[in-house]
Design a protein around this motif. Structure first.
Motif, mmCIF file in Angstrom:
data_model
loop_
_atom_site.group_PDB
_atom_site.id
_atom_site.type_symbol
_atom_site.label_atom_id
_atom_site.label_comp_id
_atom_site.label_asym_id
_atom_site.label_seq_id
_atom_site.Cartn_x
_atom_site.Cartn_y
_atom_site.Cartn_z
ATOM 1 N N VAL A 96 0.862 -1.179 0.000
ATOM 2 C CA VAL A 96 0.000 0.000 0.000
ATOM 3 C C VAL A 96 0.900 1.232 0.000
ATOM 4 C CG1 VAL A 96 -1.677 1.337 1.334
ATOM 5 C CG2 VAL A 96 -1.901 -1.156 1.189
ATOM 6 N N ILE A 97 0.731 2.079 -1.015
ATOM 7 C CA ILE A 97 1.568 3.270 -1.135
ATOM 8 C C ILE A 97 0.680 4.509 -1.036
ATOM 9 C CG2 ILE A 97 3.273 4.492 -2.521
ATOM 10 C CD1 ILE A 97 2.670 1.058 -3.632
ATOM 11 N N ASP A 98 0.862 5.234 0.046
ATOM 12 C CA ASP A 98 0.079 6.448 0.298
ATOM 13 C C ASP A 98 0.855 7.306 1.285
ATOM 14 O OD1 ASP A 98 -1.920 8.375 0.991
ATOM 15 O OD2 ASP A 98 -3.481 6.902 0.523
ATOM 16 N N ASP A 99 0.857 8.615 1.079
ATOM 17 C CA ASP A 99 1.572 9.496 2.005
ATOM 18 C C ASP A 99 0.729 9.876 3.218
ATOM 19 O OD1 ASP A 99 -0.135 11.143 0.608
ATOM 20 O OD2 ASP A 99 1.376 12.620 0.060
ATOM 21 N N ASP A 100 -0.495 9.407 3.258
ATOM 22 C CA ASP A 100 -1.396 9.641 4.391
ATOM 23 C C ASP A 100 -1.346 8.395 5.291
ATOM 24 O OD1 ASP A 100 -3.603 9.687 6.124
ATOM 25 O OD2 ASP A 100 -4.890 10.685 4.649
ATOM 26 N N ARG A 101 -0.690 8.508 6.441
ATOM 27 C CA ARG A 101 -0.505 7.352 7.336
ATOM 28 C C ARG A 101 -1.834 6.775 7.820
ATOM 29 N NH1 ARG A 101 3.461 4.414 7.274
ATOM 30 N NH2 ARG A 101 3.413 3.983 9.465
ATOM 31 N N ASP A 102 -2.819 7.631 8.054
ATOM 32 C CA ASP A 102 -4.126 7.129 8.486
ATOM 33 C C ASP A 102 -4.761 6.272 7.400
ATOM 34 O OD1 ASP A 102 -3.925 8.371 10.980
ATOM 35 O OD2 ASP A 102 -4.922 10.199 10.273
ATOM 36 N N MET A 103 -4.645 6.695 6.149
ATOM 37 C CA MET A 103 -5.190 5.913 5.040
ATOM 38 C C MET A 103 -4.426 4.607 4.890
ATOM 39 S SD MET A 103 -7.396 5.409 2.744
ATOM 40 C CE MET A 103 -8.236 6.914 2.341
ATOM 41 N N GLN A 104 -3.102 4.658 5.033
ATOM 42 C CA GLN A 104 -2.301 3.425 4.976
ATOM 43 C C GLN A 104 -2.815 2.418 5.996
ATOM 44 O OE1 GLN A 104 1.843 4.061 5.727
ATOM 45 N NE2 GLN A 104 2.267 4.853 3.688
ATOM 46 N N GLN B 26 4.492 -6.811 -15.886
ATOM 47 C CA GLN B 26 3.215 -7.451 -15.535
ATOM 48 C C GLN B 26 3.296 -8.285 -14.256
ATOM 49 O OE1 GLN B 26 0.437 -6.637 -17.127
ATOM 50 N NE2 GLN B 26 1.759 -5.280 -18.309
ATOM 51 N N ASN B 27 4.461 -8.319 -13.609
ATOM 52 C CA ASN B 27 4.607 -9.124 -12.398
ATOM 53 C C ASN B 27 3.900 -8.529 -11.189
ATOM 54 O OD1 ASN B 27 6.214 -11.005 -13.734
ATOM 55 N ND2 ASN B 27 8.039 -9.797 -13.373
ATOM 56 N N VAL B 28 3.653 -7.227 -11.222
ATOM 57 C CA VAL B 28 2.958 -6.560 -10.126
ATOM 58 C C VAL B 28 1.756 -5.832 -10.707
ATOM 59 C CG1 VAL B 28 3.104 -4.805 -8.309
ATOM 60 C CG2 VAL B 28 5.081 -6.255 -8.795
ATOM 61 N N ARG B 29 0.583 -6.161 -10.210
ATOM 62 C CA ARG B 29 -0.643 -5.483 -10.651
ATOM 63 C C ARG B 29 -0.793 -4.207 -9.834
ATOM 64 N NH1 ARG B 29 -4.344 -9.195 -13.462
ATOM 65 N NH2 ARG B 29 -5.340 -7.202 -13.800
ATOM 66 N N VAL B 30 -1.247 -3.136 -10.479
ATOM 67 C CA VAL B 30 -1.406 -1.849 -9.806
ATOM 68 C C VAL B 30 -2.883 -1.474 -9.734
ATOM 69 C CG1 VAL B 30 -0.912 0.616 -9.882
ATOM 70 C CG2 VAL B 30 0.869 -1.028 -10.493
ATOM 71 N N LEU B 31 -3.327 -1.214 -8.507
ATOM 72 C CA LEU B 31 -4.670 -0.708 -8.256
ATOM 73 C C LEU B 31 -4.525 0.736 -7.812
ATOM 74 C CD1 LEU B 31 -7.735 -1.090 -7.902
ATOM 75 C CD2 LEU B 31 -7.263 -1.943 -5.597
ATOM 76 N N ALA B 32 -5.017 1.670 -8.622
ATOM 77 C CA ALA B 32 -4.906 3.089 -8.315
ATOM 78 C C ALA B 32 -6.121 3.553 -7.523
ATOM 79 C CB ALA B 32 -4.790 3.897 -9.601
ATOM 80 N N ILE B 33 -5.876 4.391 -6.528
ATOM 81 C CA ILE B 33 -6.952 5.043 -5.796
ATOM 82 C C ILE B 33 -7.035 6.455 -6.367
ATOM 83 C CG2 ILE B 33 -7.740 5.870 -3.563
ATOM 84 C CD1 ILE B 33 -6.143 3.571 -2.304
ATOM 85 N N ILE C 247 -1.145 -1.024 -4.292
ATOM 86 C CA ILE C 247 -2.284 -0.112 -4.225
ATOM 87 C C ILE C 247 -1.707 1.276 -4.025
ATOM 88 C CG2 ILE C 247 -4.363 0.524 -2.957
ATOM 89 C CD1 ILE C 247 -4.616 -2.447 -2.160
ATOM 90 N N VAL C 248 -1.935 2.166 -5.011
ATOM 91 C CA VAL C 248 -1.278 3.471 -5.039
ATOM 92 C C VAL C 248 -2.309 4.597 -5.070
ATOM 93 C CG1 VAL C 248 0.349 4.936 -6.285
ATOM 94 C CG2 VAL C 248 0.609 2.451 -6.385
#
Length: 127
Positions: A6-14, A73-80, A50-51
């Motif tokens: 999970v990649i997000d700069d908002d720690r609460d969202m992480q 294609q080894n890592v699937r990306v789900l964008a928020i 998840i980005v």
């Protein structure tokens, strides 16, 4: 066990995303920028990233690009993404495999992740 980063700069969202995913049996790693995300994905063989595209200083955009460049294609990306057609189009143009709109509903997130594990498109936002 499926590894998710999970990649997000908002720690609460992480933490919120991690909690929902771990309750469903996933192993979750957290990063707040592209550099840390790539290191975690490499070291832990994450299958899904998840980005949040709306991270500050275009960090979300560069993170998706870096993950797709390095892991193909080894890592699937789900964008928020924010709820608008432009954000959904941008997620697709960057190479995200799928996208979910903000605010993220836990059931939608989990359904998208499960679909990605099966290699099909998800019930989230069609991109």
């Amino acid at each position: 066990m499926t590894e998710i980063c999970v990649i997000d700069d908002d720690r609460d969202m992480q933490r919120a995303l991690r909690d929902h995913l771990e309750l469903d049996g996933f192993k979750v790693r957290e990063a707040s920028n592209a550099y840390d995300a790539v290191r975690l994905i490499e070291y832990h063989d994450s299958e899904i990233a998840i980005v949040d595209l709306a991270m500050t200083a275009k960090e979300g955009l560069s993170t998706v690009l870096e993950i797709k460049k390095r892991f193909k294609q080894n890592v699937r990306v789900l964008a928020i993404v924010d709820i608008d057609a432009q954000a959904l189009g941008l997620a697709h143009a960057l190479g995200a495999d799928d996208a979910v709109p903000k605010p993220v509903h836990p059931a939608t997130l989990l359904a998208c992740v499960r679909k990605m594990m099966r290699g099909s498109s998800s019930p989230g936002a069609e991109i």
